[in-house]
Scaffold this motif. Structure first.
Motif, PDB file in Angstrom:
ATOM      1  N   GLU A   1       3.020  16.227   6.296  1.00  0.00           N
ATOM      2  CA  GLU A   1       1.787  15.873   5.440  1.00  0.00           C
ATOM      3  C   GLU A   1       1.241  16.797   4.711  1.00  0.00           C
ATOM      4  O   GLU A   1       1.205  17.955   5.162  1.00  0.00           O
ATOM      5  CB  GLU A   1       0.650  15.395   6.372  1.00  0.00           C
TER       6      GLU A   1
ATOM      7  N   ASP B   1      -3.796   3.126   1.075  1.00  0.00           N
ATOM      8  CA  ASP B   1      -4.792   2.763   1.762  1.00  0.00           C
ATOM      9  C   ASP B   1      -5.544   3.738   2.566  1.00  0.00           C
ATOM     10  O   ASP B   1      -6.656   4.056   2.476  1.00  0.00           O
ATOM     11  CB  ASP B   1      -4.654   1.431   2.685  1.00  0.00           C
ATOM     12  N   SER B   2      -4.540   4.404   3.433  1.00  0.00           N
ATOM     13  CA  SER B   2      -5.134   5.451   4.118  1.00  0.00           C
ATOM     14  C   SER B   2      -5.410   6.864   3.312  1.00  0.00           C
ATOM     15  O   SER B   2      -5.865   8.038   3.937  1.00  0.00           O
ATOM     16  CB  SER B   2      -4.463   5.819   5.370  1.00  0.00           C
ATOM     17  N   ARG B   3      -4.489   6.957   2.282  1.00  0.00           N
ATOM     18  CA  ARG B   3      -4.579   8.221   1.482  1.00  0.00           C
ATOM     19  C   ARG B   3      -3.801   9.285   2.061  1.00  0.00           C
ATOM     20  O   ARG B   3      -3.956  10.546   1.907  1.00  0.00           O
ATOM     21  CB  ARG B   3      -6.031   8.685   1.005  1.00  0.00           C
ATOM     22  N   VAL B   4      -2.934   8.837   2.968  1.00  0.00           N
ATOM     23  CA  VAL B   4      -2.204   9.948   3.745  1.00  0.00           C
ATOM     24  C   VAL B   4      -0.805   9.975   2.902  1.00  0.00           C
ATOM     25  O   VAL B   4      -0.141   9.107   2.164  1.00  0.00           O
ATOM     26  CB  VAL B   4      -1.764   9.618   5.013  1.00  0.00           C
TER      27      VAL B   4
ATOM     28  N   PRO C   1       0.855  -1.349   0.054  1.00  0.00           N
ATOM     29  CA  PRO C   1       0.086   0.027  -0.049  1.00  0.00           C
ATOM     30  C   PRO C   1       0.908   1.298   0.055  1.00  0.00           C
ATOM     31  O   PRO C   1       0.149   2.369  -0.271  1.00  0.00           O
ATOM     32  CB  PRO C   1      -1.083  -0.274   1.448  1.00  0.00           C
TER      33      PRO C   1
ATOM     34  N   ASN D   1       0.336   6.553   0.944  1.00  0.00           N
ATOM     35  CA  ASN D   1      -0.157   5.534   1.594  1.00  0.00           C
ATOM     36  C   ASN D   1      -1.433   5.232   0.849  1.00  0.00           C
ATOM     37  O   ASN D   1      -2.510   6.058   0.886  1.00  0.00           O
ATOM     38  CB  ASN D   1      -0.581   5.578   3.067  1.00  0.00           C
TER      39      ASN D   1
END
Length: 218
Positions: free
Chosen positions: A144, A134-137, A122, A132
Protein backbone atom coordinates in the motif's frame (compact mmCIF):
# COMPACT_ATOMS: atom_id res chain seq x y z
CA UNK A 1 -16.01 13.06 -18.41
CA UNK A 2 -16.46 10.12 -20.80
CA UNK A 3 -15.21 9.48 -24.33
CA UNK A 4 -18.21 8.35 -26.39
CA UNK A 5 -18.48 6.83 -29.88
CA UNK A 6 -21.51 8.06 -31.85
CA UNK A 7 -22.58 5.72 -34.68
CA UNK A 8 -25.40 7.48 -36.54
CA UNK A 9 -25.78 7.92 -40.31
CA UNK A 10 -27.98 11.04 -40.11
CA UNK A 11 -25.43 13.84 -39.81
CA UNK A 12 -27.82 16.33 -38.21
CA UNK A 13 -28.65 13.88 -35.40
CA UNK A 14 -24.99 12.85 -35.05
CA UNK A 15 -23.91 16.49 -34.77
CA UNK A 16 -26.70 17.30 -32.29
CA UNK A 17 -25.63 14.45 -30.00
CA UNK A 18 -21.96 15.43 -30.22
CA UNK A 19 -22.73 19.08 -29.45
CA UNK A 20 -24.80 18.21 -26.36
CA UNK A 21 -22.21 15.73 -25.11
CA UNK A 22 -19.59 18.47 -25.31
CA UNK A 23 -21.84 20.88 -23.43
CA UNK A 24 -22.01 18.52 -20.44
CA UNK A 25 -18.26 17.82 -20.47
CA UNK A 26 -17.91 14.63 -22.52
CA UNK A 27 -15.82 14.08 -25.64
CA UNK A 28 -16.99 12.11 -28.66
CA UNK A 29 -15.97 10.53 -31.92
CA UNK A 30 -18.46 10.62 -34.79
CA UNK A 31 -18.88 7.95 -37.46
CA UNK A 32 -21.65 7.51 -40.00
CA UNK A 33 -21.73 3.85 -41.07
CA UNK A 34 -21.20 0.40 -39.64
CA UNK A 35 -17.97 -0.36 -41.48
CA UNK A 36 -16.34 2.83 -40.20
CA UNK A 37 -17.56 2.02 -36.71
CA UNK A 38 -15.97 -1.44 -36.90
CA UNK A 39 -12.58 0.13 -37.62
CA UNK A 40 -12.98 2.36 -34.56
CA UNK A 41 -13.98 -0.56 -32.35
CA UNK A 42 -10.93 -2.54 -33.45
CA UNK A 43 -8.51 0.30 -32.76
CA UNK A 44 -9.85 2.34 -29.85
CA UNK A 45 -11.61 2.04 -26.52
CA UNK A 46 -14.65 4.06 -25.45
CA UNK A 47 -16.51 4.76 -22.24
CA UNK A 48 -19.85 4.33 -24.03
CA UNK A 49 -21.24 3.74 -27.53
CA UNK A 50 -24.41 5.40 -28.84
CA UNK A 51 -25.45 3.43 -31.91
CA UNK A 52 -28.21 3.42 -34.49
CA UNK A 53 -29.50 0.03 -35.63
CA UNK A 54 -30.18 0.77 -39.30
CA UNK A 55 -26.80 1.78 -40.71
CA UNK A 56 -25.03 1.64 -44.07
CA UNK A 57 -22.67 -1.35 -44.07
CA UNK A 58 -22.85 -3.43 -40.90
CA UNK A 59 -26.03 -2.74 -38.96
CA UNK A 60 -26.06 -2.04 -35.24
CA UNK A 61 -27.11 -5.54 -34.23
CA UNK A 62 -24.20 -7.09 -36.15
CA UNK A 63 -21.79 -4.50 -34.74
CA UNK A 64 -22.67 -5.67 -31.23
CA UNK A 65 -20.68 -8.84 -31.96
CA UNK A 66 -17.54 -6.68 -32.09
CA UNK A 67 -18.15 -4.55 -28.99
CA UNK A 68 -16.11 -5.38 -25.91
CA UNK A 69 -18.41 -6.80 -23.25
CA UNK A 70 -17.25 -4.18 -20.74
CA UNK A 71 -18.27 -1.27 -23.00
CA UNK A 72 -21.87 -0.08 -22.48
CA UNK A 73 -24.07 0.49 -25.53
CA UNK A 74 -27.19 2.61 -25.99
CA UNK A 75 -29.18 1.86 -29.13
CA UNK A 76 -30.78 4.94 -30.66
CA UNK A 77 -33.14 3.99 -33.47
CA UNK A 78 -36.45 4.45 -35.22
CA UNK A 79 -37.11 0.70 -34.86
CA UNK A 80 -39.44 0.91 -31.92
CA UNK A 81 -41.38 -2.34 -32.03
CA UNK A 82 -41.11 -4.67 -29.05
CA UNK A 83 -39.27 -7.48 -30.84
CA UNK A 84 -36.46 -5.15 -31.96
CA UNK A 85 -36.11 -3.69 -28.48
CA UNK A 86 -35.96 -7.14 -26.92
CA UNK A 87 -33.39 -8.25 -29.51
CA UNK A 88 -31.19 -5.25 -28.81
CA UNK A 89 -31.27 -5.79 -25.07
CA UNK A 90 -30.62 -9.53 -25.42
CA UNK A 91 -27.55 -8.74 -27.52
CA UNK A 92 -26.15 -6.85 -24.54
CA UNK A 93 -27.26 -3.25 -25.01
CA UNK A 94 -27.64 -1.28 -21.78
CA UNK A 95 -30.51 0.87 -23.06
CA UNK A 96 -32.70 1.34 -26.12
CA UNK A 97 -34.07 4.77 -27.08
CA UNK A 98 -36.59 5.21 -29.87
CA UNK A 99 -36.48 8.19 -32.25
CA UNK A 100 -37.62 10.90 -32.09
CA UNK A 101 -36.11 11.57 -28.69
CA UNK A 102 -35.64 14.50 -26.35
CA UNK A 103 -32.01 15.51 -25.86
CA UNK A 104 -32.49 15.89 -22.11
CA UNK A 105 -33.73 12.29 -21.91
CA UNK A 106 -30.75 10.99 -23.90
CA UNK A 107 -28.31 12.82 -21.61
CA UNK A 108 -30.09 11.44 -18.54
CA UNK A 109 -29.91 7.89 -19.91
CA UNK A 110 -26.20 8.34 -20.70
CA UNK A 111 -25.54 9.60 -17.19
CA UNK A 112 -27.45 6.68 -15.66
CA UNK A 113 -25.50 4.08 -17.68
CA UNK A 114 -22.14 5.66 -16.87
CA UNK A 115 -22.98 5.79 -13.16
CA UNK A 116 -23.97 2.11 -13.18
CA UNK A 117 -20.72 1.15 -14.87
CA UNK A 118 -18.61 3.21 -12.48
CA UNK A 119 -20.32 1.67 -9.44
CA UNK A 120 -19.84 -1.82 -10.84
CA UNK A 121 -16.10 -1.41 -11.45
CA UNK A 122 -14.48 0.33 -8.45
CA UNK A 123 -11.14 -1.43 -9.03
CA UNK A 124 -8.61 -0.36 -11.64
CA UNK A 125 -5.51 -2.49 -12.23
CA UNK A 126 -2.50 -1.75 -14.42
CA UNK A 127 1.10 -3.00 -14.34
CA UNK A 128 1.00 -4.20 -10.74
CA UNK A 129 -0.84 -1.13 -9.48
CA UNK A 130 -4.37 -1.61 -8.11
CA UNK A 131 -6.58 1.39 -7.34
CA UNK A 132 -9.81 1.04 -5.38
CA UNK A 133 -11.84 4.05 -6.43
CA UNK A 134 -14.30 3.58 -3.56
CA UNK A 135 -11.96 3.09 -0.58
CA UNK A 136 -9.12 5.09 -2.20
CA UNK A 137 -6.66 2.36 -1.27
CA UNK A 138 -3.75 2.03 -3.70
CA UNK A 139 -1.27 -0.82 -3.84
CA UNK A 140 1.83 -1.24 -6.00
CA UNK A 141 3.07 -4.82 -6.28
CA UNK A 142 1.02 -5.65 -3.17
CA UNK A 143 2.34 -2.81 -1.00
CA UNK A 144 0.00 0.00 0.00
CA UNK A 145 1.23 3.49 -0.84
CA UNK A 146 0.23 6.87 0.54
CA UNK A 147 -1.15 9.59 -1.65
CA UNK A 148 -2.41 13.10 -0.98
CA UNK A 149 -6.04 13.98 -1.69
CA UNK A 150 -5.07 16.05 -4.73
CA UNK A 151 -2.81 13.32 -6.09
CA UNK A 152 -5.63 10.79 -5.78
CA UNK A 153 -8.13 13.11 -7.47
CA UNK A 154 -5.70 13.60 -10.35
CA UNK A 155 -5.17 9.84 -10.58
CA UNK A 156 -8.92 9.21 -10.50
CA UNK A 157 -9.45 11.72 -13.32
CA UNK A 158 -6.78 10.05 -15.46
CA UNK A 159 -8.30 6.61 -14.83
CA UNK A 160 -11.84 7.70 -15.66
CA UNK A 161 -10.54 9.25 -18.90
CA UNK A 162 -7.98 6.57 -19.74
CA UNK A 163 -6.57 6.66 -23.28
CA UNK A 164 -7.90 10.21 -23.71
CA UNK A 165 -5.52 13.16 -24.02
CA UNK A 166 -6.36 15.79 -21.40
CA UNK A 167 -4.94 19.29 -21.55
CA UNK A 168 -3.31 20.84 -18.50
CA UNK A 169 -6.10 23.39 -18.48
CA UNK A 170 -8.76 20.65 -18.45
CA UNK A 171 -6.96 18.84 -15.60
CA UNK A 172 -6.79 22.07 -13.61
CA UNK A 173 -10.52 22.53 -14.05
CA UNK A 174 -11.47 18.91 -13.25
CA UNK A 175 -9.10 18.33 -10.32
CA UNK A 176 -8.40 21.73 -8.79
CA UNK A 177 -11.77 23.23 -9.67
CA UNK A 178 -10.65 26.44 -11.34
CA UNK A 179 -10.05 27.62 -14.87
CA UNK A 180 -6.72 28.25 -16.51
CA UNK A 181 -5.19 31.54 -15.38
CA UNK A 182 -1.72 31.20 -16.83
CA UNK A 183 -0.05 28.72 -14.45
CA UNK A 184 -0.19 24.99 -15.14
CA UNK A 185 3.08 23.93 -13.55
CA UNK A 186 1.21 22.47 -10.57
CA UNK A 187 -0.24 19.85 -12.95
CA UNK A 188 3.23 18.90 -14.17
CA UNK A 189 4.53 18.57 -10.61
CA UNK A 190 1.67 16.29 -9.55
CA UNK A 191 2.02 14.18 -12.70
CA UNK A 192 5.68 13.58 -11.90
CA UNK A 193 4.73 12.49 -8.37
CA UNK A 194 2.18 10.01 -9.72
CA UNK A 195 4.66 8.58 -12.21
CA UNK A 196 7.19 8.00 -9.46
CA UNK A 197 4.80 6.53 -6.88
CA UNK A 198 3.05 4.18 -9.32
CA UNK A 199 5.99 3.28 -11.57
CA UNK A 200 3.97 4.63 -14.48
CA UNK A 201 6.67 6.52 -16.40
CA UNK A 202 5.67 4.63 -19.54
CA UNK A 203 1.93 4.80 -18.83
CA UNK A 204 1.28 8.49 -18.16
CA UNK A 205 2.26 9.88 -21.53
CA UNK A 206 3.11 13.50 -22.22
CA UNK A 207 1.05 14.77 -25.15
CA UNK A 208 3.19 17.34 -26.95
CA UNK A 209 2.05 20.95 -26.46
CA UNK A 210 -1.15 19.76 -24.78
CA UNK A 211 -1.10 17.72 -21.58
CA UNK A 212 -1.20 14.07 -20.53
CA UNK A 213 -2.82 10.74 -21.30
CA UNK A 214 -3.02 7.57 -19.19
CA UNK A 215 -2.26 4.81 -21.67
CA UNK A 216 -4.18 1.78 -20.48
CA UNK A 217 -4.71 -0.17 -23.71
CA UNK A 218 -3.41 -3.76 -23.75
Amino acid sequence: MAHILIVEDEQSINDLIAMNLELVGHTSEQVYDGDEALVCLNNHTYSLIIMDVMLPGLDGFRLMEHVDQDTPVIFLTAMGNLSDRVKGLKLGADDYIVKPFETVELLARIDAVLRRIQRATPLFSLDGTVVNLDSRVITVDGSEIEMTLREFELLETLIKNKNIALSREKLLHLVWGYDYIGETRTVDVHIQKLRKKLNWDSRIKTVYKMGYRLEASP
